[in-house]
Design a protein around this motif. Structure first.
Motif, PDB file in Angstrom:
ATOM      1  N   UNK B  66      39.739  11.609   2.331  1.00 32.91           N
ATOM      2  CA  UNK B  66      38.824  12.217   1.365  1.00 32.91           C
ATOM      3  C   UNK B  66      37.725  12.964   2.101  1.00 32.91           C
ATOM      4  N   UNK B  67      37.448  14.173   1.616  1.00 33.83           N
ATOM      5  CA  UNK B  67      36.315  14.935   2.152  1.00 33.83           C
ATOM      6  C   UNK B  67      35.199  14.924   1.115  1.00 33.83           C
ATOM      7  N   UNK B  90      35.788  11.846   5.365  1.00 33.78           N
ATOM      8  CA  UNK B  90      35.130  12.834   6.220  1.00 33.78           C
ATOM      9  C   UNK B  90      33.926  13.380   5.456  1.00 33.78           C
ATOM     10  N   UNK B  91      32.743  13.198   6.033  1.00 30.74           N
ATOM     11  CA  UNK B  91      31.507  13.637   5.400  1.00 30.74           C
ATOM     12  C   UNK B  91      31.057  14.940   6.055  1.00 30.74           C
ATOM     13  N   UNK B 115      36.407  22.143  10.239  1.00 29.07           N
ATOM     14  CA  UNK B 115      36.544  20.910  11.017  1.00 29.07           C
ATOM     15  C   UNK B 115      36.856  19.721  10.120  1.00 29.07           C
ATOM     16  N   UNK B 116      36.224  19.724   8.946  1.00 29.11           N
ATOM     17  CA  UNK B 116      36.435  18.602   8.019  1.00 29.11           C
ATOM     18  C   UNK B 116      37.886  18.557   7.547  1.00 29.11           C
ATOM     19  N   UNK B 117      38.425  19.725   7.177  1.00 26.62           N
ATOM     20  CA  UNK B 117      39.815  19.771   6.709  1.00 26.62           C
ATOM     21  C   UNK B 117      40.757  19.382   7.843  1.00 26.62           C
TER      22      UNK B 117
END
Lengths: 197, 197
Positions: B66-67, B90-91, B115-117
């Motif tokens: 989850x982002x 991922x925050x 970066x998050x993805x």
């Protein structure tokens, strides 16, 4: 029992026209299938998916009058005197009716939404009144005059444009769960108002 | 094949929270039925309609990471260290991670959506990545990183609040017709992106 229904094609981000008043991306579903749906005028015959065609035919049969805004009346030049729905039209406007407008039997010009709903309801008899204007739908919602909202939800994010529900004075407005009809390039969602703010 | 999916509960006028960040009116469907849907944490068990419960169970099984945004992380206090989905989180944040945050195995803090993805996709393996943040979903759409948008459409007009799709840089974004699941107090609409601007 006659109902007052707001009906528009809307994008997933809530727009009913692009910034230039364009509606091409929102009305594609009206030509996205093989089933012909004739209207009251020769210049408008839809070709829809079977589901949308059935939905449209049923909707058209139940409509007894249409309320619209002056802006739409002007840009369509009053649909040449006959709206595709073939029903009496009530135009909400603060300006004078066009001086040379000959179609006085089927077109009424009024200054406020209350009067418009009253006139349209009278003209509709036991059939429904459809409100085809974002601004007037908002005013009807605020005045507690709307019974239902029928959204033809189109699978696109426009990013900008004219929002359907931009300036609600009284909110929240609660609806029941919708009747859902799945078309081609559209999902028809029919909601009834259950609780007003 | 792993997909990146934005998922939110949204009002008919496009809001995913009221002006005070409240979500009560948008999350009622999670408690509007009799079917229990347990989560990864004791403090959150949903009670949904059969249709929503089935939809939720299937969704939960397919999520691998989850982002989220820092705002949601902060107001939920990082879900106490375990998100109800029980997956790596991922925050996206421009601030430092909390200095005393102990759950470093399941929580990653990154500065940008790319970066998050990337981090979330790696953590998810062959499962899907869910983006649970309006702002990050918009950034992912603009960056072409989003495969699908799952809207839990709630039958209410909020009139004001936080919009899901407020600041799209690249539009229009075209989707296919949705998979529709009709719940109680919600209509689940799952759209896949078909064409980016």
């Amino acid at each position: 029992m006659s109902k007052v229904i707001a009906n528009m094609s809307m994008s997933l981000d809530g727009f009913i026209a692009d910034p230039a008043d364009g509606i091409d991306r929102l009305f594609g579903w009206m030509g996205s299938g093989d089933v012909e749906v004739p209207t009251a005028v020769e210049w408008a015959t839809f070709r829809m998916s079977p589901a949308s065609a059935e939905y449209m035919r049923t909707s058209m049969e139940s409509v007894g009058a249409l309320i619209t805004g002056r802006h739409l009346f002007d840009i369509t030049q009053g649909w040449g005197g006959t709206h595709p729905l073939g029903v009496p039209i009530v135009v909400v406007t603060h300006r004078e009716a066009p001086a040379d407008w000959p179609h006085t039997e089927t077109f009424t010009f009024t200054g406020g939404v209350e009067e418009a709903v009253e006139a349209a309801t009278k003209a509709a008899g036991d059939k429904d009144v459809v409100v085809a204007s974002a601004k007037i739908a908002q005013q009807c919602l605020d005045a507690g005059l709307l019974d239902a909202v029928h959204i033809d939800l189109v699978p696109v994010l426009l990013g900008s444009g004219v929002r359907w529900f931009e300036n609600l004075g009284k909110s929240p407005v609660q609806f029941g769960d919708p009747t859902v009809i799945e078309g081609n390039g559209v999902t028809h969602l029919a909601y009834e108002v259950t609780k007003r703010a």
